[in-house]
Write a protein that holds these residues in place. Sequence first.
Motif, PDB file in Angstrom:
ATOM      1  N   GLY A   3       0.833  -1.188   0.000  1.00 47.76           N
ATOM      2  CA  GLY A   3       0.000   0.000   0.000  1.00 47.76           C
ATOM      3  C   GLY A   3       0.873   1.246   0.000  1.00 47.76           C
ATOM      4  O   GLY A   3       2.097   1.178  -0.023  1.00 47.76           O
ATOM      5  N   VAL A 390     -18.568  -6.302  -2.774  1.00 46.59           N
ATOM      6  CA  VAL A 390     -17.935  -5.202  -3.514  1.00 46.59           C
ATOM      7  C   VAL A 390     -18.994  -4.285  -4.128  1.00 46.59           C
ATOM      8  O   VAL A 390     -18.856  -3.057  -4.118  1.00 46.59           O
ATOM      9  N   HIS A 395     -17.347   3.564   0.691  1.00 49.27           N
ATOM     10  CA  HIS A 395     -16.052   4.137   0.329  1.00 49.27           C
ATOM     11  C   HIS A 395     -15.989   5.524   0.935  1.00 49.27           C
ATOM     12  O   HIS A 395     -16.970   5.998   1.528  1.00 49.27           O
ATOM     13  N   PRO A 411     -11.473   1.700   2.384  1.00 51.83           N
ATOM     14  CA  PRO A 411     -11.143   0.857   1.217  1.00 51.83           C
ATOM     15  C   PRO A 411     -11.778  -0.537   1.306  1.00 51.83           C
ATOM     16  O   PRO A 411     -11.081  -1.555   1.241  1.00 51.83           O
ATOM     17  N   ALA A 413     -13.842  -2.266  -0.702  1.00 52.84           N
ATOM     18  CA  ALA A 413     -13.701  -3.128  -1.888  1.00 52.84           C
ATOM     19  C   ALA A 413     -12.253  -3.585  -2.064  1.00 52.84           C
ATOM     20  O   ALA A 413     -11.989  -4.745  -2.400  1.00 52.84           O
ATOM     21  N   GLU A 414     -11.317  -2.685  -1.794  1.00 51.91           N
ATOM     22  CA  GLU A 414      -9.904  -3.028  -1.952  1.00 51.91           C
ATOM     23  C   GLU A 414      -9.479  -4.115  -0.962  1.00 51.91           C
ATOM     24  O   GLU A 414      -8.754  -5.052  -1.326  1.00 51.91           O
ATOM     25  N   ARG A 417     -10.733  -7.338  -2.226  1.00 49.25           N
ATOM     26  CA  ARG A 417      -9.949  -7.816  -3.363  1.00 49.25           C
ATOM     27  C   ARG A 417      -8.607  -8.377  -2.905  1.00 49.25           C
ATOM     28  O   ARG A 417      -8.105  -9.356  -3.445  1.00 49.25           O
ATOM     29  N   ARG A 418      -8.032  -7.736  -1.900  1.00 49.86           N
ATOM     30  CA  ARG A 418      -6.727  -8.213  -1.416  1.00 49.86           C
ATOM     31  C   ARG A 418      -6.823  -9.634  -0.868  1.00 49.86           C
ATOM     32  O   ARG A 418      -5.993 -10.480  -1.173  1.00 49.86           O
ATOM     33  N   ASP A 653      -6.619  -1.722   6.723  1.00 47.83           N
ATOM     34  CA  ASP A 653      -6.038  -0.402   6.529  1.00 47.83           C
ATOM     35  C   ASP A 653      -5.714   0.183   7.894  1.00 47.83           C
ATOM     36  O   ASP A 653      -6.604   0.317   8.730  1.00 47.83           O
ATOM     37  N   ASP A 712      -2.065  -8.370   4.823  1.00 47.10           N
ATOM     38  CA  ASP A 712      -1.921  -7.285   3.861  1.00 47.10           C
ATOM     39  C   ASP A 712      -2.240  -6.004   4.624  1.00 47.10           C
ATOM     40  O   ASP A 712      -3.392  -5.804   5.013  1.00 47.10           O
ATOM     41  N   LEU A 714      -2.567  -2.100   4.634  1.00 50.02           N
ATOM     42  CA  LEU A 714      -2.650  -0.887   3.821  1.00 50.02           C
ATOM     43  C   LEU A 714      -2.384   0.332   4.693  1.00 50.02           C
ATOM     44  O   LEU A 714      -2.746   0.342   5.874  1.00 50.02           O
TER      45      LEU A 714
END
Lengths: 771, 178
Positions: A3, A390, A395, A411, A413-414, A417-418, A653, A712, A714
Motif C-alpha cells: 500500500g 464489492v 467508500h 477501502p 472493496a480493496e 480484493r486483497r 487499513d 496485507d 494498507l
Amino acid sequence: MTGTSTATGPRTSPTTSGVGQSAGRPDARQKVTGEFAYSSDLWLDGMIWGATLRSPHPRAVIDGLDIGAALRLPGCHAVLTHDDVPGRKVYGLEHADQPVLASDQVRYQGEPVAIVAADHPETARRALGKIKVSYTELEPLTDARAALETAAPRVHDGGNVVRHVKIRKGDPAAVAELVVSGEYQVGMQDQAFLGPESGLAVPAEDGGVDLFVATQWLHADRTQVAACLGLPEDMVRITLAGVGGAFGAREDLSMQVHACLLALRTGKPVKMVYSREESFFGHVHRHPATLHYEHGAAADGKLIYVRADIVLDGGAYASSSTAVAANAATLGIGPYEVPNVRLDCRAVYTNNPPCGAMRGFGAVQACFAYESQMDKLAAGLGLDPVELRVRNAMHEGSVMPTGQVVDSAAPVAELLRRVSGRPLPPAAAGTDRDIRGLPGGVSNTTHGEGVVRGIGYGIGIKNVCFSEGFDDYSTARVRLHLIGGEPAADVHTAAAEVGQGLVTLQGQIARTELGVEQVRVVPADTSIGSGGSSSASRQSYMTGGAVRAACEQVREQILERGRGLFPGHEDLSVSGGKLVSARDGALAALADLLAEPAEATVTWRHRGTSPLDPQTGQGDAHVQYAFAAHRAVVDVDTELGLVKVIELACAQDVGRAMNPQAVEGQIHGGTAQGLGLALMEEIQVTGGKVRNPSFTDYLIPTILDMPPMKLDVLELADPHAPYGLRGVGEPPTISSTPAIVAAIRAATGLALTRVPVRPEHITGTGPERDA
Amino acid sequence: MRVSMRVNGRRVTAEDVWEGESLLFVLRERLGLPGSKNACEQGECGSCTVYLDDSPVCACLVAAGQAGGRDVVTVEGLAGAAGLDAVQQAFMDAGAVQCGFCTPGLIVQAHYLLRETVDAGGPVPDDGEIREVLAGNLCRCTGYEKILDAVRLAAARKAAAAAAAAGQAEPGQAEVGR
C-alpha cells in the motif's frame, strides 16, 4: 507492508527506532527474563492477603450476614461488608449501579458480598468459609428477550432496558425484489487475559492510599475508588502495575475498592490476586446477542434496505452496555451503502453475569449477523459472496445510517480484493496426509475421510476513539534534559500499557519529533492528567497525539533558543541530537541548548463528535472508522463436526503503520480471538450460573488451533489523525469470526446461525442450544 | 514445614511453608522469584513452566514438598554470564512479546524443545514439532505467529552457531525451518 502512504513525513530525519519502524519494546528484556513486575508479582514486607466472598446464587435476598466466626479465626485481620463502605456504596463506568459489596440482595452469581484480609491466602480462604450468609433464593431472570416483557421481574428499579438505540434512515416501508432474513446468536465470550485481576493497596500516612494495579484507565478507577472510599481524589494515588493483557476486561473495577478498604482498615499493605475461577466472576464479558435481520436487495445485488432488531444481554449491572449498544446499532449494517435502514438495538438487564467491554465492543456481534446475511443474499442471487460485497461496499464519502459522512479512506472493496486475490493454500489431497494438519489432529480421528474444505469471507467496520460527544482526551508531559551530558527525553502519561505496545510507540514518537535517541517512558500514574482508556483502539491516536503535541512544544522551545543563539537562521530543525539549519547544516549539539531542561504538558483532544438523536439515531457520533477483511480456509470433518482452520488471510487499513511489527502482532492476536469466538469460546450459563469457569472448560485457541496468517497492511492516511494513523486493535477481531463460519457453511451447506459453532451443529447429532 | 531445594543453581530454603502450597507459590511468594506466572494455577496454561530435575513441569501442579531436595530452573535462571539465552533473545527480536504474561513459560518450554533437538545435535524442529511441544502454553495476545517466528529464529541461530563451532558452517543453514 504494502500500500501507499500519503501521510506527511516527520519534520525531522528518522532515527533507527522512530515512527514507522519496528522498534523493540522497552520492556521486552524484563519480560523475557521474568523480571517485569506484573500486578500479581508485587510484594511488601508485612503485607497481608485479601479475598472475596461471592454469592453462589444468581438472584437472592440477603436475610442475614454473620462474620463473627471469621473474625475470630487466628490470622484473620479484617472482615468487611456493605456497612463498612465509607463512601458511595455503588460504582459503575456509566451508571453507578453496582454495589461495592452487596447489601440486601444479589443480582448475579459471583457478586461480592464480603471481603477479608488475612496473613496467608489459605487463612483468607478459610475465613471466607466461616462467614455465614442467609439467602432467600429467587427465580433468576435469565432470558434477555423475556426481560423485555412487561410482566418480567425488574432487575433494577428503573426497568430492564439499559438502553434502546434506534437508527432510522430513508423509507421505512421500502420493498425489494429479493429479501432474506435470519436470526443469529452470539454466545458469551470471555476476554481471558492471562494475568489475573490483582494489585497491592498500601495505606499512606496522610490517611489516603496508594494502589498499584493492572487496569485500562487509571483515572476512571481513581474517580470510582475515591468516591467509594469517601476520600478526595488526591488521597487516592494509583500507579499502573504490569498488566497481563486486558481486551476490555479491565475497564470495570474488580478488586480496586476492596483492596483499598482492607488496607485502610488494617493499616497494612493488602495484596489481592484472583484465581482463574474467580477471574471468570471478577470481570464483565462480551454481551451475548440475539440478532434478527432482514435484507432487501435489487436483482443486481444492490442493497435497498436493512431492518434489524438486536438484543444484547447486559447481565446484572450496566457496565458499558450503553456504549456497546450504540456501537452495535451505528455499525449494525456493516461497511455497506444502504439507503433505507430501520434498526433497533436494546441492551437489557438480566440476572446473568454482567457484560461490558470486550475487543470489538458491539461491532463483533452485529458483524456476525450482517455478514451471514450477505452470504445468504449472495446465495439467493447466485452471486459470488465477494462480488456482492464489492457491489455494496462503502467508500470515502459514503453516508453511514447515522447520516455521518465517512470522510477518510474506507477501502472496503480493496480489502476484499486483497484477501480474495491471494493464492489459496494447497488443496487437501487423499487420505495419506499428515494428521497434524487435519481436524482432530493427533487425536487421530480422521486420515482425511469425511473431510471437506470450505472458503469464506468476512469484512467489518469499527469506530476508533470514544464517541457520541464524549470529552475524550489524553495528557502527556515531555521533558528534554541532559543525562550524563547527553540529551534525553522523559515521556510521562497516565495511559495504560496493556501489552499492545503503547510504551514502545511513545518512545518512537519522542525520538522522531525531538531527534534524540535516549527516551525514557516514565511509569503511568495519576500524578499527571488522564490518558483516557486503553480501549476503543484509541491510544495510538489519543496518547500518541498528546505525546506528539507535547514534543512539538518542547521542540519549539529548543528552536527558539536556537534562533536566539544563531540569529538569521529561520529554517531550524532538530535531528540526530543536533540543531540543524536547512542552509548550513548542523549548528550545535542539542546538549548545548539544554542547560535548562525544556518541558511541556499538553492535554490533547480529537475532533468533536455529536450525540445520536434518540428517535432517529442521526448524528456525527464517531471520530474515525476502521476496516479489516478476512478470508478463511477450513477443513471440516463432517462426520465428527471437527474443524481445522487451514489459513486465515487478513487485509486491514491502518492509516500509518507506526510500528509494523506491533501492527502485525495486533492483527494476529485479534484474528485469533475471532477464531475463538467462531469455534470454541463460550461462557456457558445455565439458570444464571456459569458452568465452565476454568481454562479446562473455557477453551481459548492454542498454537495447534491457529493456522498460518497472511497479512496485507494498507496505509491510507487519515488526514484528521496524528501521522495519518488508524486504530488497529479491534477490526481483526470483528471479521475473522464470520469468515470462519462462512467457510464452514461453504464446506457443509449448513445454515449455522450461532457462534461458537459446535460439533453437534455440524453433525446434527445434538440440539442447537438456545437456537 | 521447611523446604530446601536448588533453584537456578543456588541452594535455597523456605521456612514456614504450609503443606498445601505449590512450588509456584513458594517460588513467587517465598523465594522472590515471581518470573514463573500464575495465570490459571491448574496446569492448563503453561505460564508457570519450570524445569524440575531437567523435565519441564507446571510449577502450579507440584506441591512444594515434592520439590524438596530437587533441582529447579526457572526463567530467571536461563540467562548466563554471556547474556540472554538464544530463546530469550529471539522472543525479543521476533516481536513475540506483547503483554508477556505467557512469555516465561513459553521460553522455558521452547528452551526445552531446542535442548532436545538442535542442542542434542539433531535437526532444527519443523513447525509441526514446534506446535506440538508448545501446545500446552496459552497466549492470548499474539495468535502465536511471532512465537513460531521466535522459536524458528532461535533454532536457526543455534544450528548456525553449532555448525560454525564445528568448523563446517554452510551458507543457508540458518534458514532451515523457516
